[in-house]
Design an enzyme around this catalytic site. Structure first.
Site, PDB file in Angstrom:
ATOM      1  N   THR A 158     -16.935  19.977  -2.871  1.00  0.00           N
ATOM      2  CA  THR A 158     -16.655  21.309  -2.327  1.00  0.00           C
ATOM      3  C   THR A 158     -17.269  22.373  -3.228  1.00  0.00           C
ATOM      4  O   THR A 158     -17.205  22.276  -4.454  1.00  0.00           O
ATOM      5  CB  THR A 158     -15.139  21.524  -2.216  1.00  0.00           C
ATOM      6  OG1 THR A 158     -14.586  20.532  -1.347  1.00  0.00           O
ATOM      7  CG2 THR A 158     -14.821  22.907  -1.666  1.00  0.00           C
ATOM      8  N   GLN A 279      11.732  26.196  29.406  1.00  0.00           N
ATOM      9  CA  GLN A 279      12.433  25.572  28.287  1.00  0.00           C
ATOM     10  C   GLN A 279      11.560  24.616  27.495  1.00  0.00           C
ATOM     11  O   GLN A 279      11.670  24.530  26.263  1.00  0.00           O
ATOM     12  CB  GLN A 279      13.673  24.830  28.798  1.00  0.00           C
ATOM     13  CG  GLN A 279      14.652  24.451  27.689  1.00  0.00           C
ATOM     14  CD  GLN A 279      15.236  25.678  26.995  1.00  0.00           C
ATOM     15  OE1 GLN A 279      15.772  26.567  27.650  1.00  0.00           O
ATOM     16  NE2 GLN A 279      15.113  25.745  25.670  1.00  0.00           N
ATOM     17  N   GLU A 363      -7.550  16.179  -1.905  1.00  0.00           N
ATOM     18  CA  GLU A 363      -6.500  16.302  -2.937  1.00  0.00           C
ATOM     19  C   GLU A 363      -5.458  15.183  -2.809  1.00  0.00           C
ATOM     20  O   GLU A 363      -4.292  15.362  -3.140  1.00  0.00           O
ATOM     21  CB  GLU A 363      -5.812  17.674  -2.879  1.00  0.00           C
ATOM     22  CG  GLU A 363      -6.650  18.810  -3.423  1.00  0.00           C
ATOM     23  CD  GLU A 363      -6.741  18.811  -4.938  1.00  0.00           C
ATOM     24  OE1 GLU A 363      -6.015  18.041  -5.587  1.00  0.00           O
ATOM     25  OE2 GLU A 363      -7.554  19.586  -5.469  1.00  0.00           O
TER      26      GLU A 363
END
Length: 377
Positions: A158, A279, A363
């Site tokens: 990254t 609902q 991670e």
């Protein structure tokens, strides 16, 4: 929850929210299509202090505490998940290792630049054959005439395309097993540090993710980070902060999807009344809101422990595990509430869904989080 936050935490959250709603969210879809973040946005992140959030002020940073950090990441992620990836990785595994293990000279040289955004950090650990198995590295570092010479390949890096400095892990003693791994600070303009083309990804497309080839990449002996053989320790040392950051990112992505779905449910009329009055749709929204709040409590609990300097590896893993899996579920429900429109890129929920998926992988995968949690039971 405002009454639970300090004035500084609220101020940082509100600054991140202003940036997110005004500068990030309106353009996130464009950056997703283009596959990159504008340089001026990254510069603005630095100017506002979001790139030095774990670095103490005396070293050029803007550290307050980890709750403020989590609040900022959540807000940034709600506007642009790719920006949140850059911020989280840069802070946790870009600044973090130098702050914790760097010599005074290394801190003086790099932390101010990293905290201001003058230099963006990258973390070169994963290799094509070594993902979760962090100690199974093939990259080698050999000391020749006062210089470390690195050779090998790194994957899924990254920030690689825009980084000014990388924390690189390599084997310095092949006979020592886990204790034969060391860490190095490598300026990315060093000859032999070769960044490959960005990967074409499902989500977080504006965050650059690239392979890196190290070909006789020679750096000064003083660029060893920590002691020789401490590489695995350094690699694992920032897991708590990194996982808190990714959990906060997942929370922000999910919150953005929820807010869009809630608005749509109030506006869209079917069978003579707004969707929210049906609902089944109301139940979906109720579950989404409950899971968002539960994730936020887990994230902030881990962040408070981290701020106090208490061990919180299990708590950080619980936060990341729950928040990342919650994010995919909430984003899926948001698409369902939109019906066919949710499947189109004209609406942001399909991007949120794509962006959320990675939070269960980087991670530490969800499977690894469960292993970590189980070991401490």
């Amino acid at each position: 929850m405002d009454e639970f936050y300090t004035d500084d935490q609220r101020m940082i959250r509100d600054a991140a929210r202003d940036l997110s709603t005004g500068r990030l969210a309106p353009y996130a879809a464009d950056w997703d299509r283009e596959g990159s973040l504008p340089d001026e946005v990254v510069s603005q992140l630095g100017e506002l202090g979001f790139l030095g959030m774990i670095v103490p002020p005396e070293l050029g940073g803007s550290y307050t505490d980890y709750v403020a950090y989590a609040l900022a990441i959540e807000e940034i992620a709600a506007g642009c998940a790719s920006c949140a990836t850059l911020v989280s990785v840069h802070n946790s595994v870009g600044c973090g290792p130098v702050l914790q293990y760097g010599s005074e000279a290394q801190k003086d040289r790099w932390l101010g630049k990293l905290a201001s955004g003058e230099a963006i950090g990258a973390f070169c650990l994963t290799e094509p054959q070594a993902g979760s198995e962090a100690n199974n590295l093939r990259t080698r570092a050999e000391l020749h005439n006062g210089r470390w010479v690195l050779n090998g390949s790194k994957q899924f890096v990254t920030n690689a395309a825009r980084a000014g400095v990388a924390i690189v892990f390599a084997v310095t003693d092949p006979t020592a097993g886990k204790r034969g791994l060391s860490a190095f600070i490598v300026p990315t303009d060093t000859p032999g540090f070769n960044v490959g083309p960005p990967e074409k990804k499902l989500g977080i497309r504006a965050s650059d993710t690239c392979p890196v080839a190290l070909e006789n990449c020679a750096i000064p002996e003083a660029n060893l980070l920590g002691s020789r053989g401490e590489g695995l320790k350094i690699a694992l040392s920032n897991l708590e902060g990194g996982r808190i950051g990714i959990a906060a990112q997942a929370l922000g992505i999910a919150r953005a999807a929820f807010e869009v779905a809630r608005s749509y449910a109030h506006e869209r009329v079917q069978f003579g009344e707004p969707l929210v009055r049906h609902q089944s749709v109301a139940n979906l929204l109720a579950d989404m809101a409950t899971r968002l709040n539960a994730a936020r409590f887990l994230v902030h609990h881990a962040a408070r422990l981290r701020t106090l300097g208490k061990p919180c590896l299990s708590e950080a893993s619980q936060a990341k595990l729950y928040a990342s899996e919650m994010a995919e579920e909430v984003c899926s429900h948001a698409i369902q509430i939109h019906g066919g429109y949710g499947y189109l890129n004209d609406y942001p929920v399909e991007r949120h869904y794509r962006d959320a998926r990675i939070t269960q992988i980087y991670e530490g995968t969800s499977e690894v989080q469960r292993m970590v949690i189980a070991r401490q039971l």
